[in-house]
Design an enzyme around this catalytic site. Structure first.
Site, PDB file in Angstrom:
ATOM      1  N   GLU A  21      21.269 -12.449  83.552  1.00 41.60           N
ATOM      2  CA  GLU A  21      21.094 -12.324  85.061  1.00 41.60           C
ATOM      3  C   GLU A  21      20.042 -13.785  85.598  1.00 41.60           C
ATOM      4  O   GLU A  21      19.110 -13.174  85.990  1.00 41.60           O
ATOM      5  CB  GLU A  21      20.410 -11.257  85.612  1.00 41.60           C
ATOM      6  CG  GLU A  21      21.469 -10.021  85.226  1.00 41.60           C
ATOM      7  CD  GLU A  21      20.919  -8.415  85.796  1.00 41.60           C
ATOM      8  OE1 GLU A  21      19.879  -8.397  85.975  1.00 41.60           O
ATOM      9  OE2 GLU A  21      21.745  -7.590  85.713  1.00 41.60           O
ATOM     10  N   CYS A  36      -1.074 -19.081 111.598  1.00 38.26           N
ATOM     11  CA  CYS A  36      -2.428 -18.737 111.986  1.00 38.26           C
ATOM     12  C   CYS A  36      -3.111 -17.947 110.807  1.00 38.26           C
ATOM     13  O   CYS A  36      -3.692 -16.687 110.890  1.00 38.26           O
ATOM     14  CB  CYS A  36      -2.499 -18.055 113.368  1.00 38.26           C
ATOM     15  SG  CYS A  36      -2.369 -18.964 114.654  1.00 38.26           S
ATOM     16  N   GLU A  37      -3.196 -18.463 109.754  1.00 43.20           N
ATOM     17  CA  GLU A  37      -3.920 -18.143 108.440  1.00 43.20           C
ATOM     18  C   GLU A  37      -4.441 -19.211 107.809  1.00 43.20           C
ATOM     19  O   GLU A  37      -3.709 -20.262 107.354  1.00 43.20           O
ATOM     20  CB  GLU A  37      -2.998 -17.442 107.467  1.00 43.20           C
ATOM     21  CG  GLU A  37      -2.226 -16.077 108.130  1.00 43.20           C
ATOM     22  CD  GLU A  37      -3.005 -14.860 107.779  1.00 43.20           C
ATOM     23  OE1 GLU A  37      -4.329 -15.132 107.223  1.00 43.20           O
ATOM     24  OE2 GLU A  37      -2.845 -13.846 108.601  1.00 43.20           O
ATOM     25  N   TYR A  62       2.117 -15.364  95.156  1.00 44.30           N
ATOM     26  CA  TYR A  62       1.851 -15.508  93.853  1.00 44.30           C
ATOM     27  C   TYR A  62       1.285 -16.888  93.321  1.00 44.30           C
ATOM     28  O   TYR A  62       1.400 -17.022  92.108  1.00 44.30           O
ATOM     29  CB  TYR A  62       2.636 -14.838  92.934  1.00 44.30           C
ATOM     30  CG  TYR A  62       4.091 -15.064  92.769  1.00 44.30           C
ATOM     31  CD1 TYR A  62       4.721 -16.220  92.453  1.00 44.30           C
ATOM     32  CD2 TYR A  62       4.852 -14.357  93.793  1.00 44.30           C
ATOM     33  CE1 TYR A  62       6.002 -16.472  92.622  1.00 44.30           C
ATOM     34  CE2 TYR A  62       6.191 -14.349  94.079  1.00 44.30           C
ATOM     35  CZ  TYR A  62       6.803 -15.580  93.234  1.00 44.30           C
ATOM     36  OH  TYR A  62       8.224 -15.667  93.690  1.00 44.30           O
ATOM     37  N   TYR A 111      13.892 -17.882  96.142  1.00 44.63           N
ATOM     38  CA  TYR A 111      12.850 -16.951  96.792  1.00 44.63           C
ATOM     39  C   TYR A 111      12.472 -17.437  97.940  1.00 44.63           C
ATOM     40  O   TYR A 111      11.764 -16.523  98.781  1.00 44.63           O
ATOM     41  CB  TYR A 111      11.951 -16.539  95.781  1.00 44.63           C
ATOM     42  CG  TYR A 111      12.534 -15.808  94.546  1.00 44.63           C
ATOM     43  CD1 TYR A 111      13.007 -14.350  94.933  1.00 44.63           C
ATOM     44  CD2 TYR A 111      12.550 -16.341  93.426  1.00 44.63           C
ATOM     45  CE1 TYR A 111      13.585 -13.686  93.737  1.00 44.63           C
ATOM     46  CE2 TYR A 111      13.387 -15.668  92.300  1.00 44.63           C
ATOM     47  CZ  TYR A 111      13.902 -14.267  92.442  1.00 44.63           C
ATOM     48  OH  TYR A 111      14.328 -13.712  91.580  1.00 44.63           O
ATOM     49  N   GLY A 167      14.883 -14.127  84.358  1.00 44.28           N
ATOM     50  CA  GLY A 167      13.435 -14.411  84.029  1.00 44.28           C
ATOM     51  C   GLY A 167      13.107 -15.780  83.748  1.00 44.28           C
ATOM     52  O   GLY A 167      11.935 -16.175  83.720  1.00 44.28           O
ATOM     53  N   GLY A 183      18.408 -16.278  87.619  1.00 38.67           N
ATOM     54  CA  GLY A 183      18.379 -16.462  89.118  1.00 38.67           C
ATOM     55  C   GLY A 183      17.317 -17.654  89.451  1.00 38.67           C
ATOM     56  O   GLY A 183      18.132 -18.827  89.540  1.00 38.67           O
ATOM     57  N   ARG A 184      16.103 -17.572  89.318  1.00 33.82           N
ATOM     58  CA  ARG A 184      15.329 -18.887  89.552  1.00 33.82           C
ATOM     59  C   ARG A 184      15.630 -20.073  88.750  1.00 33.82           C
ATOM     60  O   ARG A 184      15.688 -21.200  89.353  1.00 33.82           O
ATOM     61  CB  ARG A 184      13.704 -18.313  89.271  1.00 33.82           C
ATOM     62  CG  ARG A 184      12.807 -19.351  89.772  1.00 33.82           C
ATOM     63  CD  ARG A 184      11.341 -19.153  88.975  1.00 33.82           C
ATOM     64  NE  ARG A 184      10.940 -17.743  89.609  1.00 33.82           N
ATOM     65  CZ  ARG A 184      10.277 -17.404  90.615  1.00 33.82           C
ATOM     66  NH1 ARG A 184      10.108 -18.396  91.576  1.00 33.82           N
ATOM     67  NH2 ARG A 184      10.190 -16.158  90.858  1.00 33.82           N
TER      68      ARG A 184
END
Length: 417
Positions: free
Chosen positions: A277, A345-346, A320, A374, A239, A279-280
């Protein structure tokens, strides 16, 4: 501003003759060679981060292992790279198990996660010999007991009741989290596993969220599991955050490891095994995404640059609100503030608000750093977009390890008739 933006790219980044290079290659040349959008991963930077984690943890707590949170960048070649550096992998589904195995990961070094694992995933984990299965609830324990036929080590995931200063979508340790055992069910699971014929309770797992800049939540989570008793193994999750923008200042890997192992020395059995663990914080800063500018326009209140990618290859902004930065690769840093938008198209398909760009023109190549975590994981086919290739660069060489999706790929699962 030129120097500032380069610091967000991998350590090999340099401006050579006004052109931005990573891994010894000009990013503009890589865009020409592989097309855009394309995810460029600095292999040397990735290996260096893995070694920094592994050596740093071993020096502070010898009976410890680094288990890469592979959902952050699930690419077979990256599994292979992490295995070569001695890391295990945390896998959160059947597809990640298969990619890990294809990447020559030792199944005994895999840790299976998930709050709603299917019977098929549990069977596959048991079949290939996944080292640890992290049980997430009593219903899963029921199903695992019905499937297991030989000894299997398990952990129980604890809901520690620890909030974290991060976006709600990536916070996981709060009392009402969908993940893990609350106190009542945890007590039941521990009793059921005591002396179980096949399932061996090794210890506890805890995880409080992602993109966390300070060490305090990690220490609080360790305190929560330490209070539950002595075990052979404590998986402290991951994290730690990455530096996405100029003002971000996440704790360093070393400060994170100091905080965890300092608390462990005070609270955990000295002979216990510790797993972490990352990750990022391991993969995000090792990569960047290249786009080509398609259009530049001025509206009533802002100037806009539109590129040939967007929320199909980087959903972090929409999901997010993650802030990114960017630069043109041949006119690095500085310039007027533009809204960088995607092609989908948003109206919400906006990659960055108010990013300085130096006189952008259609055809320019633009680079967004810190996209290793991610972005690939959540890539999608909005408006029929083709998911981008993954290219590893190192010491002047570049190789695609994942090809660009094709229109034939989009049609491949259609059932005739």
């Amino acid at each position: 501003m030129s120097a500032d933006v380069v610091t967000l790219f991998p350590p090999s980044a340099a401006v050579v003759g006004k052109r931005l290079h990573v891994g010894g290659r000009a990013l503009g040349d890589l865009a020409d060679q592989f097309g855009t959008p394309v995810l460029i991963v600095d292999e040397a930077a990735l290996r260096a981060r893995a070694r920094r984690y592994a050596a740093g943890l071993a020096a502070r707590w010898p009976n410890a292992r680094v288990v890469w949170a592979s959902k952050s960048l699930p690419v077979t070649a990256v599994y292979r790279l992490m295995a070569e550096e001695g890391l295990g992998a945390d896998v959160a589904g059947g597809g990640e198990i298969e990619m890990a195995l294809a990447g020559q990961m030792d199944p005994a070094r895999l840790v299976l996660h998930g709050n709603a694992k299917t019977d098929a995933e549990l069977r596959r984990a048991l079949e290939v010999g996944v080292g640890l299965i992290v049980v997430d609830g009593l219903d899963e324990l029921d199903r695992l007991e019905g499937l297991v036929e030989r000894e299997q080590a398990v952990l129980l995931r604890v809901t520690p009741g620890v909030g974290a200063p991060t976006h709600a979508a990536i916070a996981t340790g709060q009392a009402d989290s969908k993940f893990g055992f609350g106190p009542h069910d945890l007590a039941i699971a521990r009793r059921r596993l005591g002396g179980h014929r096949h399932l061996r309770l090794e210890g506890l797992h805890v995880h409080v969220g992602s993109q966390i800049a300070t060490t305090e939540p990690f220490v609080r989570a360790l305190e929560a599991v330490a209070a539950l008793g002595e075990f052979a193994l404590y998986d402290l999750g991951g994290g730690l955050g990455a530096r996405y923008t100029y003002d971000d200042a996440p704790a360093s890997i070393e400060a994170y490891l100091d905080a965890l192992t300092g608390a462990a020395r005070a609270l955990l059995p000295r002979e216990a095994t510790i797993l972490i663990e990352p990750g990022r914080s391991l993969v995000a800063e090792a990569a960047c995404t290249l786009y080509r500018v398609v259009a530049v326009k001025r509206q009533a209140t802002r100037a806009i640059v539109a590129v040939d990618g967007g929320m199909a290859d980087n959903l972090e902004v929409s999901l997010y609100g993650q802030r990114f930065e960017a630069t043109l690769v041949d006119r690095v840093g500085g310039g007027e503030a533009y809204a960088l938008v995607g092609r989908h198209c948003e109206s919400g398909d906006q990659l960055i608000d108010a990013v300085p760009l130096a006189a952008p023109r259609p055809g320019d190549v633009l680079a967004v750093p810190v996209t290793g975590a991610y972005c690939l994981t959540m890539a999608n086919n909005y408006n029929g977009a083709l998911r981008p290739p993954i290219v590893l660069v190192r010491e002047g060489t570049a190789r695609a390890v994942v090809r660009r999706e094709t229109y034939q790929d989009l049609l491949a699962r259609d059932v005739p008739g």
